[in-house]
Design a protein around this motif. Structure first.
Motif, mmCIF file in Angstrom:
data_model
loop_
_atom_site.group_PDB
_atom_site.id
_atom_site.type_symbol
_atom_site.label_atom_id
_atom_site.label_comp_id
_atom_site.label_asym_id
_atom_site.label_seq_id
_atom_site.Cartn_x
_atom_site.Cartn_y
_atom_site.Cartn_z
ATOM 1 N N ILE A 260 1.002 -1.220 0.012
ATOM 2 C CA ILE A 260 -0.050 0.090 0.114
ATOM 3 C C ILE A 260 0.889 1.244 0.198
ATOM 4 O O ILE A 260 0.590 2.123 -0.933
ATOM 5 N N GLN A 261 1.900 1.257 0.943
ATOM 6 C CA GLN A 261 2.777 2.388 0.836
ATOM 7 C C GLN A 261 3.505 2.726 -0.172
ATOM 8 O O GLN A 261 3.499 3.895 -0.880
ATOM 9 N N PHE A 262 4.050 1.627 -1.151
ATOM 10 C CA PHE A 262 4.637 2.072 -2.289
ATOM 11 C C PHE A 262 3.656 2.166 -3.500
ATOM 12 O O PHE A 262 4.162 3.465 -4.133
ATOM 13 N N GLU A 263 2.497 1.629 -3.434
ATOM 14 C CA GLU A 263 1.832 1.891 -4.580
ATOM 15 C C GLU A 263 0.908 3.301 -4.458
ATOM 16 O O GLU A 263 0.271 3.693 -5.603
ATOM 17 N N HIS A 264 0.910 3.677 -3.220
ATOM 18 C CA HIS A 264 0.268 4.924 -2.943
ATOM 19 C C HIS A 264 0.821 6.137 -3.089
ATOM 20 O O HIS A 264 0.529 7.325 -3.040
ATOM 21 N N SER A 265 2.373 5.907 -2.814
ATOM 22 C CA SER A 265 3.026 7.157 -2.677
ATOM 23 C C SER A 265 3.591 8.042 -3.921
ATOM 24 O O SER A 265 3.890 7.085 -4.754
ATOM 25 N N ASP A 266 3.631 8.883 -4.047
ATOM 26 C CA ASP A 266 4.051 9.677 -4.996
ATOM 27 C C ASP A 266 5.611 9.879 -4.992
ATOM 28 O O ASP A 266 6.264 9.625 -6.148
ATOM 29 N N ILE A 267 6.345 10.187 -3.715
ATOM 30 C CA ILE A 267 7.477 10.281 -3.728
ATOM 31 C C ILE A 267 7.685 8.981 -2.716
ATOM 32 O O ILE A 267 7.092 8.896 -1.676
ATOM 33 N N LEU A 268 8.879 8.145 -2.907
ATOM 34 C CA LEU A 268 9.291 7.105 -1.795
ATOM 35 C C LEU A 268 9.981 7.684 -0.601
ATOM 36 O O LEU A 268 10.899 8.443 -0.934
ATOM 37 N N THR A 269 9.619 7.125 0.604
ATOM 38 C CA THR A 269 10.277 7.678 1.757
ATOM 39 C C THR A 269 10.751 6.277 2.480
ATOM 40 O O THR A 269 9.833 5.463 2.412
ATOM 41 N N PHE A 270 11.534 6.469 3.239
ATOM 42 C CA PHE A 270 12.169 5.341 4.098
ATOM 43 C C PHE A 270 12.599 5.527 5.275
ATOM 44 O O PHE A 270 13.336 6.860 5.368
ATOM 45 N N HIS A 271 12.799 4.706 6.375
ATOM 46 C CA HIS A 271 13.722 5.125 7.373
ATOM 47 C C HIS A 271 14.685 4.291 7.438
ATOM 48 O O HIS A 271 14.673 2.827 7.200
ATOM 49 N N HIS A 272 15.807 4.554 8.094
ATOM 50 C CA HIS A 272 16.923 3.772 8.228
ATOM 51 C C HIS A 272 17.624 4.104 9.373
ATOM 52 O O HIS A 272 18.386 4.936 9.238
ATOM 53 N N TYR A 273 17.915 2.886 10.290
ATOM 54 C CA TYR A 273 18.796 3.261 11.413
ATOM 55 C C TYR A 273 19.925 2.345 11.294
ATOM 56 O O TYR A 273 19.803 1.172 12.304
ATOM 57 N N SER A 274 20.804 2.085 10.688
ATOM 58 C CA SER A 274 22.096 1.299 10.634
ATOM 59 C C SER A 274 23.121 1.727 10.038
ATOM 60 O O SER A 274 23.238 2.802 9.514
ATOM 61 N N ASP A 275 24.064 0.650 9.619
ATOM 62 C CA ASP A 275 25.542 1.153 9.116
ATOM 63 C C ASP A 275 25.186 1.704 7.635
ATOM 64 O O ASP A 275 24.231 1.480 7.182
ATOM 65 N N VAL A 276 26.392 2.190 7.187
ATOM 66 C CA VAL A 276 26.211 2.858 5.853
ATOM 67 C C VAL A 276 26.308 2.089 4.660
ATOM 68 O O VAL A 276 25.438 1.995 3.696
ATOM 69 N N GLU A 277 26.717 0.567 5.080
ATOM 70 C CA GLU A 277 26.783 -0.583 3.994
ATOM 71 C C GLU A 277 25.453 -0.719 3.838
ATOM 72 O O GLU A 277 24.836 -1.075 2.713
ATOM 73 N N SER A 278 24.421 -1.016 4.889
ATOM 74 C CA SER A 278 23.201 -1.501 4.728
ATOM 75 C C SER A 278 22.253 -0.278 4.137
ATOM 76 O O SER A 278 21.499 -0.405 3.215
ATOM 77 N N PHE A 279 22.653 0.895 4.593
ATOM 78 C CA PHE A 279 21.866 1.955 3.970
ATOM 79 C C PHE A 279 22.155 2.120 2.602
ATOM 80 O O PHE A 279 21.184 2.460 1.701
ATOM 81 N N GLU A 280 23.376 1.853 2.029
ATOM 82 C CA GLU A 280 23.501 1.998 0.438
ATOM 83 C C GLU A 280 22.819 0.764 -0.246
ATOM 84 O O GLU A 280 22.254 1.105 -1.630
ATOM 85 N N ARG A 281 22.836 -0.288 0.386
ATOM 86 C CA ARG A 281 22.017 -1.534 -0.204
ATOM 87 C C ARG A 281 20.395 -1.398 -0.272
ATOM 88 O O ARG A 281 19.770 -1.693 -1.439
ATOM 89 N N VAL A 282 19.926 -0.510 0.698
ATOM 90 C CA VAL A 282 18.566 -0.371 0.935
ATOM 91 C C VAL A 282 18.233 0.674 -0.335
ATOM 92 O O VAL A 282 17.266 0.762 -1.140
ATOM 93 N N ILE A 283 19.115 1.593 -0.400
ATOM 94 C CA ILE A 283 18.786 2.570 -1.671
ATOM 95 C C ILE A 283 18.670 2.078 -2.880
ATOM 96 O O ILE A 283 17.755 2.312 -3.827
ATOM 97 N N LYS A 284 19.780 1.127 -3.046
ATOM 98 C CA LYS A 284 19.800 0.395 -4.497
ATOM 99 C C LYS A 284 18.585 -0.091 -4.774
ATOM 100 O O LYS A 284 18.100 -0.257 -5.775
ATOM 101 N N GLU A 285 18.234 -0.929 -3.596
ATOM 102 C CA GLU A 285 17.084 -1.791 -3.897
ATOM 103 C C GLU A 285 15.573 -0.992 -4.196
ATOM 104 O O GLU A 285 14.955 -1.415 -5.013
#
Length: 380
Positions: A260-285
């Protein structure tokens, strides 16, 4: 009997949803891209003044403090901050004209300091029993001890209150739908959060039974309510649960809520509280969805989520960044999450501050951090 009551609740809420007009479609990818290209690289905090313990204390007539807000947003401007994520609350709509006046005044202060906020309509985090009026004092040594869910448990499980929630959403979005001072509308913060490590555990699981199911049914309606008044600003609701073994580039791995969140959002937003390697992986996904992206919560020093490491990666991928917390104050979010189990009292102190950029007097918690922020924002 309890199962029967919840079955009736779900049936009633489903019938309510079916009786409503079809949800207007979200922005096209081209429209979202065109909007994002007009924005500067976005950076700022999740903001409430140090004098406010929660959303109600920030905006209620008796505690609204424009002087403190002006002072603190002046500090923000000096760091190159150009946005802020600010939480509203449905109970503020008990005084719609007064609330709109105060929100307009707040937006004026933001504009004075060249800050365009994103406004959050609902929130599933923390205390499920909000009450208007004088708010309680902070609990010593506990992170975010007075923050409020919106809607609270009673409204969430009472379908007869949904028209009131609809009036709030349409009223506040409708009043400011053409206001260029507002960046976007975040319709629901962490909608599937059940607060298992805070109020849920400490208050004998006072969250509504099957809360996720209820909100999953209601969230599309909230998007529809907000969209029905035709705001010029985009809508979003951010996902927040990530793991190495769940690749978010594959829709088969999305929960019902995330879909629902992905398919209704005009702009994608997300939260991330972890290390930078995980952060970059999530961005790419998430980049595989080809939508503009803003990380609307990050920066927990104890979780290796930091300005120095994360801001360069965000700029590399043109992802906006909103950290939690700005000035240390009544929310006490400079204390870690584990303070709910072990409060920082009797001289006990965290080894590092968890959130926030500035101390109460406006001085930086860590000058190296504010230097990294100014470097990223281009503020000399």
């Amino acid at each position: 009997m309890k199962k029967l009551l919840f079955s009736l609740l779900f049936l009633t809420s489903t019938l309510y949803a079916l009786a409503q007009p079809k949800t207007p479609e979200r922005w096209t990818q081209a429209k979202a891209d065109a909007w994002y290209q007009k924005q500067p690289w976005l950076f700022g905090p999740n903001y409430n003044p140090a004098s406010a313990i929660n959303q109600l204390e920030m905006f209620q007539a008796d505690s609204f403090d424009p002087a403190a807000i002006d002072k603190e947003l002046g500090w923000a401007e000096a760091l190159g901050i150009n946005t802020a994520r600010v939480y509203l609350h449905d109970l503020l709509w008990e005084d719609p004209e007064g609330f709109k006046k105060r929100l307009d005044q707040f937006l004026g202060i933001c504009a004075k300091h060249k800050i365009r906020p994103m406004l959050v309509l609902f929130d599933s985090c923390w205390d499920p029993f909000p009450k208007p009026g004088t708010q309680r004092a902070p609990q010593p040594g506990i992170h975010n001890s007075g923050w409020l869910q919106s809607p609270g448990a009673e409204a969430l499980t009472d379908v007869s209150q949904y028209p009131r929630l609809e009036a709030y959403v349409k009223g506040v979005v409708g009043a400011f739908k053409n206001d260029p001072r507002i960046l976007l509308w975040d319709v629901w913060n962490e909608p599937d959060n059940t607060n298992d490590n805070s109020y849920g555990r400490n208050h004998l699981k006072q969250e509504p039974e099957r809360k996720k199911d209820i909100v999953t049914r209601l969230l599309p309606e909230v998007f529809r309510w907000a969209r029905s008044v035709n705001p010029t600003q985009p809508l979003t609701s951010g996902v927040w649960i990530f793991s190495k073994d769940r690749n978010m580039s594959n829709p088969k791995n999305w929960s019902a809520m995330e879909k629902i969140q992905f398919e209704h959002s005009d702009i994608l937003t997300f939260h991330h509280y972890s290390d930078v390697e995980s952060f970059e992986r999530v961005i790419k996904e998430l980049k595989t969805q080809n939508r503009p992206m803003i990380c609307t919560e990050f920066m927990a020093r104890g979780a290796n989520s930091k300005f120095q490491t994360h801001l360069p990666v965000a700029k590399k991928y043109n992802v906006g960044m909103i950290n939690w917390g700005f000035v240390a104050g009544k929310s006490q979010t400079y204390l870690p999450w584990d303070s709910w189990q072990n409060p920082y009292v009797n001289g006990r102190e965290p080894s590092v501050w968890f959130h926030e950029i500035l101390k109460a007097d406006g001085s930086p918690i860590d000058p190296a951090e504010t230097a990294a922020i100014k470097s990223a924002t281009g503020k000399k």
